[in-house]
Design a protein around this motif. Structure first.
Motif, PDB file in Angstrom:
ATOM      1  N   LEU A 176      33.571  35.209  40.505  1.00 52.58           N
ATOM      2  CA  LEU A 176      33.027  36.152  39.532  1.00 52.58           C
ATOM      3  C   LEU A 176      34.139  36.784  38.706  1.00 52.58           C
ATOM      4  N   ILE A 177      35.250  37.157  39.342  1.00 51.41           N
ATOM      5  CA  ILE A 177      36.382  37.736  38.616  1.00 51.41           C
ATOM      6  C   ILE A 177      36.902  36.761  37.574  1.00 51.41           C
ATOM      7  N   ILE A 178      37.086  35.511  37.967  1.00 50.61           N
ATOM      8  CA  ILE A 178      37.609  34.490  37.058  1.00 50.61           C
ATOM      9  C   ILE A 178      36.632  34.227  35.920  1.00 50.61           C
ATOM     10  N   THR A 179      35.342  34.217  36.225  1.00 51.21           N
ATOM     11  CA  THR A 179      34.323  33.968  35.197  1.00 51.21           C
ATOM     12  C   THR A 179      34.261  35.113  34.189  1.00 51.21           C
ATOM     13  N   LEU A 180      34.382  36.328  34.666  1.00 48.86           N
ATOM     14  CA  LEU A 180      34.303  37.492  33.774  1.00 48.86           C
ATOM     15  C   LEU A 180      35.540  37.638  32.906  1.00 48.86           C
ATOM     16  N   ILE A 181      36.713  37.464  33.496  1.00 49.74           N
ATOM     17  CA  ILE A 181      37.960  37.746  32.777  1.00 49.74           C
ATOM     18  C   ILE A 181      38.401  36.577  31.904  1.00 49.74           C
ATOM     19  N   ARG A 182      38.333  35.366  32.435  1.00 49.76           N
ATOM     20  CA  ARG A 182      38.646  34.147  31.684  1.00 49.76           C
ATOM     21  C   ARG A 182      40.113  34.053  31.269  1.00 49.76           C
ATOM     22  N   GLN A 183      40.963  34.880  31.813  1.00 47.63           N
ATOM     23  CA  GLN A 183      42.399  34.818  31.557  1.00 47.63           C
ATOM     24  C   GLN A 183      43.117  34.623  32.879  1.00 47.63           C
ATOM     25  N   ALA A 184      43.870  33.543  33.000  1.00 55.09           N
ATOM     26  CA  ALA A 184      44.461  33.181  34.286  1.00 55.09           C
ATOM     27  C   ALA A 184      45.368  34.274  34.844  1.00 55.09           C
ATOM     28  N   ILE A 185      46.265  34.806  34.022  1.00 54.00           N
ATOM     29  CA  ILE A 185      47.230  35.796  34.507  1.00 54.00           C
ATOM     30  C   ILE A 185      46.523  37.066  34.966  1.00 54.00           C
ATOM     31  N   VAL A 186      45.582  37.544  34.145  1.00 50.22           N
ATOM     32  CA  VAL A 186      44.863  38.782  34.490  1.00 50.22           C
ATOM     33  C   VAL A 186      43.995  38.553  35.723  1.00 50.22           C
ATOM     34  N   SER A 187      43.330  37.412  35.787  1.00 55.66           N
ATOM     35  CA  SER A 187      42.495  37.093  36.953  1.00 55.66           C
ATOM     36  C   SER A 187      43.329  37.048  38.222  1.00 55.66           C
ATOM     37  N   LEU A 188      44.506  36.429  38.123  1.00 59.40           N
ATOM     38  CA  LEU A 188      45.388  36.334  39.291  1.00 59.40           C
ATOM     39  C   LEU A 188      45.881  37.713  39.707  1.00 59.40           C
ATOM     40  N   LEU A 189      46.224  38.540  38.724  1.00 58.83           N
ATOM     41  CA  LEU A 189      46.710  39.893  39.022  1.00 58.83           C
ATOM     42  C   LEU A 189      45.643  40.708  39.750  1.00 58.83           C
ATOM     43  N   VAL A 190      44.421  40.701  39.218  1.00 61.02           N
ATOM     44  CA  VAL A 190      43.336  41.457  39.842  1.00 61.02           C
ATOM     45  C   VAL A 190      43.042  40.926  41.242  1.00 61.02           C
ATOM     46  N   SER A 191      43.039  39.615  41.390  1.00 59.90           N
ATOM     47  CA  SER A 191      42.728  39.004  42.687  1.00 59.90           C
ATOM     48  C   SER A 191      43.786  39.338  43.734  1.00 59.90           C
ATOM     49  N   VAL A 192      45.055  39.266  43.345  1.00 55.06           N
ATOM     50  CA  VAL A 192      46.141  39.564  44.274  1.00 55.06           C
ATOM     51  C   VAL A 192      46.129  41.042  44.660  1.00 55.06           C
ATOM     52  N   LEU A 193      45.892  41.907  43.686  1.00 56.54           N
ATOM     53  CA  LEU A 193      45.806  43.338  43.982  1.00 56.54           C
ATOM     54  C   LEU A 193      44.664  43.628  44.951  1.00 56.54           C
ATOM     55  N   LEU A 194      43.575  42.903  44.787  1.00 57.98           N
ATOM     56  CA  LEU A 194      42.442  43.064  45.696  1.00 57.98           C
ATOM     57  C   LEU A 194      42.829  42.658  47.116  1.00 57.98           C
ATOM     58  N   CYS A 195      43.598  41.576  47.243  1.00 58.86           N
ATOM     59  CA  CYS A 195      44.052  41.124  48.562  1.00 58.86           C
ATOM     60  C   CYS A 195      44.999  42.128  49.202  1.00 58.86           C
ATOM     61  N   PHE A 196      45.833  42.759  48.393  1.00 60.90           N
ATOM     62  CA  PHE A 196      46.830  43.693  48.908  1.00 60.90           C
ATOM     63  C   PHE A 196      46.274  45.093  49.146  1.00 60.90           C
ATOM     64  N   GLY A 197      44.978  45.278  48.896  1.00 58.44           N
ATOM     65  CA  GLY A 197      44.376  46.580  49.155  1.00 58.44           C
ATOM     66  C   GLY A 197      44.722  47.630  48.122  1.00 58.44           C
ATOM     67  N   ALA A 198      44.990  47.197  46.880  1.00 58.04           N
ATOM     68  CA  ALA A 198      45.401  48.140  45.835  1.00 58.04           C
ATOM     69  C   ALA A 198      44.274  49.074  45.403  1.00 58.04           C
ATOM     70  N   PHE A 199      43.031  48.725  45.750  1.00 55.34           N
ATOM     71  CA  PHE A 199      41.899  49.560  45.353  1.00 55.34           C
ATOM     72  C   PHE A 199      41.460  50.497  46.483  1.00 55.34           C
ATOM     73  N   ALA A 200      42.345  50.668  47.489  1.00 52.50           N
ATOM     74  CA  ALA A 200      42.018  51.526  48.625  1.00 52.50           C
ATOM     75  C   ALA A 200      41.774  52.968  48.190  1.00 52.50           C
ATOM     76  N   PHE A 201      42.514  53.413  47.156  1.00 50.08           N
ATOM     77  CA  PHE A 201      42.324  54.792  46.684  1.00 50.08           C
ATOM     78  C   PHE A 201      40.902  55.001  46.172  1.00 50.08           C
ATOM     79  N   LEU A 202      40.320  53.979  45.548  1.00 46.18           N
ATOM     80  CA  LEU A 202      38.944  54.066  45.062  1.00 46.18           C
ATOM     81  C   LEU A 202      37.972  54.122  46.232  1.00 46.18           C
ATOM     82  N   TYR A 203      38.231  53.311  47.256  1.00 45.54           N
ATOM     83  CA  TYR A 203      37.373  53.308  48.439  1.00 45.54           C
ATOM     84  C   TYR A 203      37.410  54.672  49.131  1.00 45.54           C
TER      85      TYR A 203
END
Length: 271
Positions: free
Chosen positions: A178-205
């Motif tokens: 879904l991230i890749i389909t929405l963003i359609r930009q490889a670098i941005v998609s990879l950045l968001v995906s990696v940040l998600l893996c590293f728990g970068a959105f923990a502050f939001l949770y």
């Protein structure tokens, strides 16, 4: 539909990048094995054990001098190593078709363009299986360099754990799709995906946790019970039955919703 899946699986298995990523996973797991053993030695000396290495965490409670394949697999799965590699593979494999123009060339030959994405989801599932196999082979090949002994252990329990983690990782694959389909930009998609893996959105949770716990009066609520990354790092076949059932239901919902949304967006969006 079947021909599309066969074509994508063939391309995936013939792609050098697939094997480069799996080799990279193997080297990283060797690093993780060595580092986890150093942490085990520190804990035996009464020293504090680090909970994360370069953003990848592991559960020190699972470590012992004599490790089984099941214990190691739990360590690898909870460390988020597999989902990180899955994120890299997904972005490279799926976005490559968009960048090369392959999707435009093949879209006219299928009844619905969304099938192209569903086919990619099948390839993501196959990659998860390959990653799990690489992880287990890496343990058998390199584990005894650091640990006293690696034992096979209970194969039935190992297969159950692998199956459970496959469900969780497949749900994460749907999120990546879904991230890749929405963003359609490889670098941005990879950045968001990696940040998600590293728990970068923990502050939001944590912010959501406080709002629900204090605002709605539900003190036991935690977002980690309802995020795939949280489930992967916490749930195993040894978890309480209620926690296990909830985790599987949440994973299935994530998988169906994300894949369904991705396919719908692909069908309605102009190429």
């Amino acid at each position: 539909m079947g021909n599309v899946i066969k074509m994508d699986v063939y391309r995936m298995l013939r792609s050098r990048s697939t094997y480069y990523i799996l080799i990279g996973l193997s080297f990283f797991l060797v690093f993780l094995i060595n580092n986890s053993h150093e942490s085990l030695l520190d804990s035996q000396k009464g020293l504090p054990v680090p909970k994360a290495i370069v953003g990848i965490g592991f559960d020190g409670n699972l470590l012992s001098d004599q490790m089984s394949l099941l214990q190691f697999f739990k360590v690898f799965a909870r460390s988020q190593s597999f989902i990180l590699i899955l994120a890299i593979f997904s972005v490279l494999f799926i976005n490559h078709e968009e960048a090369s123009g392959f999707t435009k060339n093949i879209a006219g030959q299928v009844q619905k363009r969304g099938w192209l994405l569903f086919s990619k989801f099948i390839c993501q599932g196959l990659f998860i299986v390959l990653a799990f196999l690489v992880g287990l082979v890496t343990v058998l090949a390199a584990g005894e360099m650091s640990y006293d002994e690696i034992v096979l252990g209970n194969i039935g329990q190992l297969l159950k754990e692998v199956g459970l983690q496959f469900i969780f990782h497949l749900a994460f694959a749907g999120i990546l799709l879904l991230i890749i389909t929405l963003i359609r930009q490889a670098i941005v998609s990879l950045l968001v995906s990696v940040l998600l893996c590293f728990g970068a959105f923990a502050f939001l949770y944590h912010a959501i946790d406080r709002w629900i716990q204090q605002g709605l009066g539900i003190p036991d609520f935690t977002m980690n019970n309802y995020t795939i990354t949280g489930i992967i790092s916490q749930v195993s076949i040894d978890s309480a039955k209620g926690q296990l059932i909830r985790a599987v239901i949440v994973a299935l919902i994530y998988g169906m919703l994300t894949v369904g949304l991705s396919v719908t967006i692909k069908n309605r969006r102009d190429l």
